[in-house]
Structure formats: C-alpha cells, structure tokens
Design a protein around this motif. Structure first.
Motif, short mmCIF file in Angstrom:
data_model
loop_
_atom_site.label_atom_id
_atom_site.label_comp_id
_atom_site.label_asym_id
_atom_site.label_seq_id
_atom_site.Cartn_x
_atom_site.Cartn_y
_atom_site.Cartn_z
N ASN A 6 0.96 -1.43 0.12
CA ASN A 6 0.30 -0.11 0.29
C ASN A 6 1.04 1.29 0.02
OD1 ASN A 6 -2.77 -1.76 -0.21
ND2 ASN A 6 -2.42 -1.82 1.89
N TYR A 10 0.93 3.97 -2.62
CA TYR A 10 0.46 5.39 -2.65
C TYR A 10 1.57 6.06 -3.66
CZ TYR A 10 0.31 9.91 0.27
OH TYR A 10 0.66 11.20 -0.26
N LYS A 84 -1.18 11.47 4.85
CA LYS A 84 -1.07 10.07 4.58
C LYS A 84 0.12 9.73 5.10
CE LYS A 84 -3.10 6.68 2.26
NZ LYS A 84 -3.97 6.11 2.56
N ASN A 86 0.54 9.06 8.47
CA ASN A 86 0.62 8.62 9.55
C ASN A 86 -0.59 6.97 9.39
OD1 ASN A 86 1.69 11.07 10.38
ND2 ASN A 86 -0.72 11.72 10.01
N ASP A 87 -0.58 6.54 7.91
CA ASP A 87 -1.50 5.20 7.51
C ASP A 87 -0.35 4.79 7.44
OD1 ASP A 87 -3.82 6.73 7.88
OD2 ASP A 87 -3.97 6.21 5.37
#
Length: 143
Positions: A6, A10, A84, A86-87
């Motif tokens: 992921n 991104y 983002k 922080n995900d």
C-alpha cells in the motif's frame, strides 16, 4: 525484504508524478536509481526498516523544482506535511525520515544524523563518471 504494498502504491501514484517537475538530473529515473541503491545498502544493516528506507529515497528530491539550493529542507518539509504517511509510520519514524531527507544533500557540512540519512546520502552519489557528468549537464541546462 518486503515493502508495504500500500505504501508503494501510494508513492507510485501520488509522489512519483511530482518528479516530472524536476530537471533531468533529479527526475524519476534518478529517484528509482536511489531507491534501488538505498535498499541494497540497507540489506547490510541489521533491523533496518525497509519501508522507511524506501520512503526516504522516494522523497529525497521531491522539492528540487521549488528551490534547488534548499531542496533537502523543502523535501523534508513536504514529507512532514504528508498526512497520509501517518497511515504507515508513527511520529518517531516520521521524525527520523525527515532528518534523513534533510541530511541527504552533499552540500551539508556534517554527517547525516541517522543511519537512514547515511544510506540515502550514499545511494544518491553517482557511481560512474558518465552518470555524474550526465546528471550535472542535465541539471545545468534546466537552470
């Protein structure tokens, strides 16, 4: 070595396109080269976080088109402001990555503050005279 799929998605979709704004010496081809070398260097470091290595290398020149001279600081600020992330990472990891991006440039007059900065700084240096000349030429025709 496994990188979070992921995170890769991104970066490829949201970060890589920004490199089209940079000169040819700091374009996506260069970034992929630095990512590849950084991950190879990271294999020699016990307990290294490959997701962090990947992200630092992916971000290290993102702000070059804004201000080439201060691109390391600008790139680090862009990383810090990317909510983002922080995900994928905690605050301590983000701080380490910001420091590494700030420290990657050959214009700083000190050693990078952490192992991640040392990895990416080393990976960012050309390994052949042809590569160094081509990057310098490509950079200079854009300024």
């Amino acid at each position: 070595m496994k990188i979070n799929e992921n995170l890769v998605k991104y970066i490829e979709e949201e970060i890589f396109p920004s490199y089209a704004k940079n000169d040819l010496g700091h374009n996506l081809e260069h970034i992929k080269y630095v990512i590849d070398r950084s991950l190879k260097f990271a294999k020699t470091v016990p307990d290294i976080n490959y997701d962090m290595v990947y992200l630092i290398a992916a971000y290290h020149d993102i702000g070059h088109y804004i201000d080439a001279k201060n691109h390391a600081k600008i790139s680090a600020d862009m990383l810090l402001k990317d909510e983002k992330l922080n995900d994928f990472f905690d605050n301590n990891q983000i701080t380490i990555m910001v420091e590494a991006v700030e420290d990657h440039s050959s214009t700083i007059n000190r050693e990078p503050r952490n192992i991640y900065g040392k990895i990416v700084s080393s990976a960012d240096k050309p390994t052949s005279i042809d590569n160094a000349i081509l990057r310098t030429y490509n950079y200079n025709i854009m300024i």
